[in-house]
Design a protein around this motif. Sequence first.
Motif, mmCIF file in Angstrom:
data_model
loop_
_atom_site.group_PDB
_atom_site.id
_atom_site.type_symbol
_atom_site.label_atom_id
_atom_site.label_comp_id
_atom_site.label_asym_id
_atom_site.label_seq_id
_atom_site.Cartn_x
_atom_site.Cartn_y
_atom_site.Cartn_z
ATOM 1 N N ASP A 15 0.816 -1.206 0.000
ATOM 2 C CA ASP A 15 0.000 0.000 0.000
ATOM 3 C C ASP A 15 0.849 1.254 0.000
ATOM 4 O OD1 ASP A 15 -2.796 -1.096 2.092
ATOM 5 O OD2 ASP A 15 -2.130 -1.646 0.090
ATOM 6 N N GLY A 16 0.337 2.246 -0.647
ATOM 7 C CA GLY A 16 0.993 3.537 -0.603
ATOM 8 C C GLY A 16 0.838 4.159 0.769
ATOM 9 N N LEU A 17 1.572 5.223 0.966
ATOM 10 C CA LEU A 17 1.532 5.944 2.220
ATOM 11 C C LEU A 17 0.408 6.967 2.188
ATOM 12 C CD1 LEU A 17 5.367 6.607 2.503
ATOM 13 C CD2 LEU A 17 4.057 4.806 3.637
ATOM 14 N N THR A 18 -0.182 7.240 3.361
ATOM 15 C CA THR A 18 -1.149 8.327 3.492
ATOM 16 C C THR A 18 -0.454 9.477 4.186
ATOM 17 O OG1 THR A 18 -2.998 6.784 3.602
ATOM 18 C CG2 THR A 18 -3.380 9.019 4.393
ATOM 19 N N PHE A 19 -0.389 10.604 3.504
ATOM 20 C CA PHE A 19 0.363 11.760 3.996
ATOM 21 C C PHE A 19 -0.567 12.801 4.603
ATOM 22 C CE2 PHE A 19 4.675 11.346 2.305
ATOM 23 C CZ PHE A 19 4.517 10.294 1.428
ATOM 24 N N GLY A 20 -0.105 13.404 5.693
ATOM 25 C CA GLY A 20 -0.695 14.649 6.114
ATOM 26 C C GLY A 20 -0.225 15.766 5.194
ATOM 27 N N LYS A 21 -0.851 16.929 5.329
ATOM 28 C CA LYS A 21 -0.513 18.043 4.437
ATOM 29 C C LYS A 21 0.776 18.729 4.850
ATOM 30 C CE LYS A 21 -5.356 18.705 3.365
ATOM 31 N NZ LYS A 21 -6.554 19.580 3.486
ATOM 32 N N GLY A 22 1.281 18.396 6.029
ATOM 33 C CA GLY A 22 2.558 18.926 6.444
ATOM 34 C C GLY A 22 2.453 20.114 7.384
ATOM 35 N N THR A 23 3.468 20.242 8.221
ATOM 36 C CA THR A 23 3.616 21.392 9.119
ATOM 37 C C THR A 23 4.876 22.126 8.712
ATOM 38 O OG1 THR A 23 2.487 20.320 10.978
ATOM 39 C CG2 THR A 23 3.984 22.136 11.482
ATOM 40 N N HIS A 24 4.729 23.412 8.429
ATOM 41 C CA HIS A 24 5.854 24.220 7.966
ATOM 42 C C HIS A 24 6.568 24.829 9.175
ATOM 43 C CE1 HIS A 24 7.375 27.725 5.257
ATOM 44 N NE2 HIS A 24 8.293 26.824 5.478
ATOM 45 N N LEU A 25 7.849 24.541 9.306
ATOM 46 C CA LEU A 25 8.662 25.027 10.419
ATOM 47 C C LEU A 25 9.704 26.001 9.907
ATOM 48 C CD1 LEU A 25 9.644 24.923 13.389
ATOM 49 C CD2 LEU A 25 11.099 22.997 12.714
ATOM 50 N N ILE A 26 9.777 27.158 10.529
ATOM 51 C CA ILE A 26 10.801 28.153 10.193
ATOM 52 C C ILE A 26 11.594 28.438 11.453
ATOM 53 C CG2 ILE A 26 11.236 30.492 9.366
ATOM 54 C CD1 ILE A 26 8.456 30.365 7.991
#
Lengths: 111, 112
Positions: free
Chosen positions: A97-108
């Motif tokens: 199965d493919g991975l299920t991704f979250g939309k991401g958290t942008h860190l600066i």
Amino acid sequence: RKEVEQDPGPFNVPEGATVAFNCTYSNSASQSFFWYRQDCRKEPKLLMSVYSSGNEDGRFTAQLNRASQYISLLIRDSKLSDSATYLCVVTDGGGADGLTFGKGTHLIIQP
Amino acid sequence: NAGVTQTPKFRVLKTGQSMTLLCAQDMNHEYMYWYRQDPGMGLRLIHYSVGEGTTAKGEVPDGYNVSRLKKQNFLLGLESAAPSQTSVYFCATKPVESYEQYFGPGTRLTVT
């Protein structure tokens, strides 16, 4: 649809600080959990796997709470080079199965 | 040892045109995947393959076709491109014994 939810941020954090992200997943049958890192306009790369007992890799600590269906990532002593988008990823563990991704958290990380 | 490579890196198409994206790997991995990444949507699985000669649909397969004639190559085809297919396309591979996926550098496609 299987859902993985993350706070998109951005998180603006001074260099040297500690920062934590959480993500929640909807599929209670999910078996494997990961944090991937993605730099701007680059491909995702595995940062670390997340185990039920929690795991640490240098300045990074990942935790899994199956009962509440959330995953966390803690970054200590943050560096400028930690600036990136952090993707929470789950899989049902079916092998292919493919991975299920979250939309991401942008860190600066700010100097 | 190039890992996972994708061709082309960039492409601009007009609506209705067709094209094929190539993913090549030299890691001898059985599994290969095509994802698309759109702003605010995260990565979504288009199609995948568990071995030479096999393919399967992912979450968003409509408008795409794939082929895995050789173990090391996984092709993604757009028969009649639409503006909604403007995206960044990532190929990934995975060995049977691991959950870690290895991504290619991506193809940036714009359909006008």
